[in-house]
Scaffold this active site. Structure first.
Site, PDB file in Angstrom:
ATOM      1  N   CYS A 144      -0.359   4.044   2.218  1.00  0.00           N
ATOM      2  CA  CYS A 144      -0.076   4.027   3.759  1.00  0.00           C
ATOM      3  C   CYS A 144       1.304   4.055   3.969  1.00  0.00           C
ATOM      4  CB  CYS A 144      -0.359   2.367   4.063  1.00  0.00           C
ATOM      5  SG  CYS A 144      -2.135   1.932   3.378  1.00  0.00           S
ATOM      6  N   ASP A 145       2.151   3.629   3.331  1.00  0.00           N
ATOM      7  CA  ASP A 145       3.662   3.468   3.716  1.00  0.00           C
ATOM      8  C   ASP A 145       4.583   4.471   2.812  1.00  0.00           C
ATOM      9  OD1 ASP A 145       2.741   1.780   5.721  1.00  0.00           O
ATOM     10  OD2 ASP A 145       2.980  -0.039   3.869  1.00  0.00           O
TER      11      ASP A 145
ATOM     12  N   CYS B 203       0.692  -1.168   0.127  1.00  0.00           N
ATOM     13  CA  CYS B 203       0.062   0.000   0.010  1.00  0.00           C
ATOM     14  C   CYS B 203       0.928   1.258  -0.241  1.00  0.00           C
ATOM     15  CB  CYS B 203      -0.787   0.007   1.090  1.00  0.00           C
ATOM     16  SG  CYS B 203      -1.785   1.425   1.227  1.00  0.00           S
TER      17      CYS B 203
END
Ligand code: NAP
Length: 314
Positions: A139-140, A136
């Site tokens: 997200c990261d 992701c």
């Protein structure tokens, strides 16, 4: 026949498909509950930007998911935050068992459980998940500002996510096993025009290597020459497709060789009153708008099914 545990329609999964099904089911006045094990939204919440949901232009995945949920709330959708452990089909009614032991009965079930990111299955992938290996970018990606990352895959997800990562990272290698991308042309053109993105054609990742407990490099293999080499990278983002989340699909429902559920044009499976929608269902295009369309179809079909059941009960 309505009591606390008996519903007309149970929807499993709160992504765009499930939420659309809920809106249509509630507008059809059938008693509906949506069961979601995590935060409603589904895979779309992992997208930085969605540009192809008609009429909305460009919108973040999180905002689009919120719009689906808010729209369903307009109809007072009942949401149960639980994991479903089993779906047991029956002739008189279907049964949905929850992880906490509760049992719900229903005329119709709409399964909208989507898919999960496919894994590369190479050494280091599991060991360094969260320590440089990610599925992701939204997200990261933040953790890789001004760093080098490798994206694996050649489809729409790999294309979108590499473009997103190129805004943060200093360099994005896209490792693709063939000499042609699968991604839509508009995304391909953007990738090729981005100076930070370099595509490594005919190349596979053979292993993910770490130093000091964080990803430091990948071992690559040229699929034409067989040559191997080491590429330094601090992040590995894997976008090589999805596997359908079909664990709840009962025996007797036909699935294709890849595990996607086969339905008719009402999204109904081989078991009357059980529907499969969205990324779980075998279909040509896996798009948010198609999942939403599936939700509409299944809910209208389920409402008709419930009506028939009720008329037989009278
Ligand atoms: P996908 O379209 O199935 O693409 C997967 C990519 O990963 C392909 O390029 C494939 O290579 C490669 N791949 C598969 N297994 C691999 C392995 N073991 N090792 C190395 N590479 C591997 O998956 P996706 O990109 O996640 O997209 C899934 C669906 O969602 C698609 O229908 C897509 O159109 C849709 N989607 C749409 C949007 C959008 O419209 N905005 C965004 C994201 C996803 P090959 O090409 O050689 O098979």
């Amino acid at each position: 026949m309505v009591n606390r545990d008996f519903y007309d329609c149970i929807i499993i999964g709160g992504g765009p498909g499930g939420m659309s099904a809920a809106i249509y089911a509630l507008r059809a006045s059938i008693r509906t509950v949506l069961i979601e094990r995590g935060v409603p939204g589904g895979q779309v919440t992992l997208s930085d930007e969605v540009e192809n949901y008609p009429a909305l232009g460009s919108i973040s995945g999180a905002e689009l998911a919120q719009k689906f949920a808010l729209h369903a709330q307009d109809y007072n959708l009942e949401i149960v935050s639980q994991e479903v452990s089993e779906l047991v089909p029956g002739l008189a009614h279907h049964t949905v068992r929850l992880a906490d032991g509760e049992t719900l009965k229903t005329h119709a079930v709409i399964v909208a459980t989507g898919g999960s990111p496919r894994k590369l299955m190479v050494p280091g992938e599991d060991a360094y998940y969260g320590k440089g290996v990610s599925y992701c970018a939204v997200c990261d990606g933040f953790f890789f500002r001004n760093k080098t990352v490798a994206v694996v895959g050649g489809g729409d997800s790999a294309a979108e996510e590499s473009l997103y990562l190129a805004r943060l990272a200093s360099k994005v290698y896209v490792v693709h096993r063939r000499d042609k991308l699968r991604a839509s042309m508009i995304l391909q053109q953007r990738m090729l025009a981005d100076p930070k993105i370099e595509i490594l054609w005919n190349t596979t990742v053979e292993a993910i290597l770490a130093e000091n407990d964080g990803v430091a490099a990948v071992n690559l293999k040229d699929t034409l020459s067989g040559e191997t080499r080491r590429l330094s990278t601090e992040g590995v983002f894997v976008f090589i497709g999805f596997d359908p989340n079909n664990a709840l699909v009962p025996a007797g429902v036909k699935v294709n060789a890849d595990g996607y559920v086969c339905t008719d044009d009402k999204c109904e499976t081989a078991i009357p009153g059980i529907y499969a929608i969205g990324d779980l269902r075998e279909k040509y295009a896996r798009q948010i708008v198609v999942a939403a369309g599936d939700g509409c179809t299944a809910a209208l079909a389920a409402a008709h099914f419930v009506e028939m059941r009720r008329s037989h009960e009278m």
